[in-house]
Design a protein around this motif. Structure first.
Motif, short mmCIF file in Angstrom:
data_model
loop_
_atom_site.label_atom_id
_atom_site.label_comp_id
_atom_site.label_asym_id
_atom_site.label_seq_id
_atom_site.Cartn_x
_atom_site.Cartn_y
_atom_site.Cartn_z
N HIS A 114 0.92 -1.17 0.09
CA HIS A 114 0.02 -0.09 0.00
C HIS A 114 0.98 1.19 0.03
N THR A 161 0.88 3.92 -2.80
CA THR A 161 0.49 5.47 -2.48
C THR A 161 1.89 6.30 -2.75
N ASN A 162 2.89 5.92 -2.79
CA ASN A 162 4.42 6.53 -3.07
C ASN A 162 4.28 6.85 -4.57
N GLY A 184 1.61 9.13 -5.86
CA GLY A 184 1.63 10.54 -5.42
C GLY A 184 2.18 11.73 -6.01
#
Length: 85
Positions: free
Chosen positions: A31, A35-36, A39
């Motif tokens: 996750h 997300t990184n 982003g």
């Protein structure tokens, strides 16, 4: 009676293997990686490759229940895929 004990031991070993694999996979941080990468300022951490490789090995080395085996195989294939460019 020994047959029942053998089946119980086999089930315990299988369950322990599943728990170990799932625990390892859970600690990879998929996750956070996702997300990184999605982003505002994505960057690749050099440690991710090893984490994903180890998760792939854990999945490939585990005897999964029949209904989950196709998913495990797809994960192992995807985790082992390296794009050619």
């Amino acid at each position: 009676m020994n047959e029942d004990r053998d089946r119980g031991s086999e089930a315990a070993v299988t369950t322990a293997g599943l728990v170990a694999a799932l625990t390892h996979i859970d600690h990879v941080g998929f996750h956070a990686i996702s997300t990184n990468l999605t982003g505002a300022s994505p960057k690749i951490d050099r440690n991710w490759s090893g984490l994903v490789r180890n998760a792939r090995v854990a999945v490939a080395a585990t005897s999964w229940p029949e209904e989950i085996q196709p998913l495990a195989e797809r994960f192992a294939a995807a985790a082992g895929h390296t794009p050619h460019g």
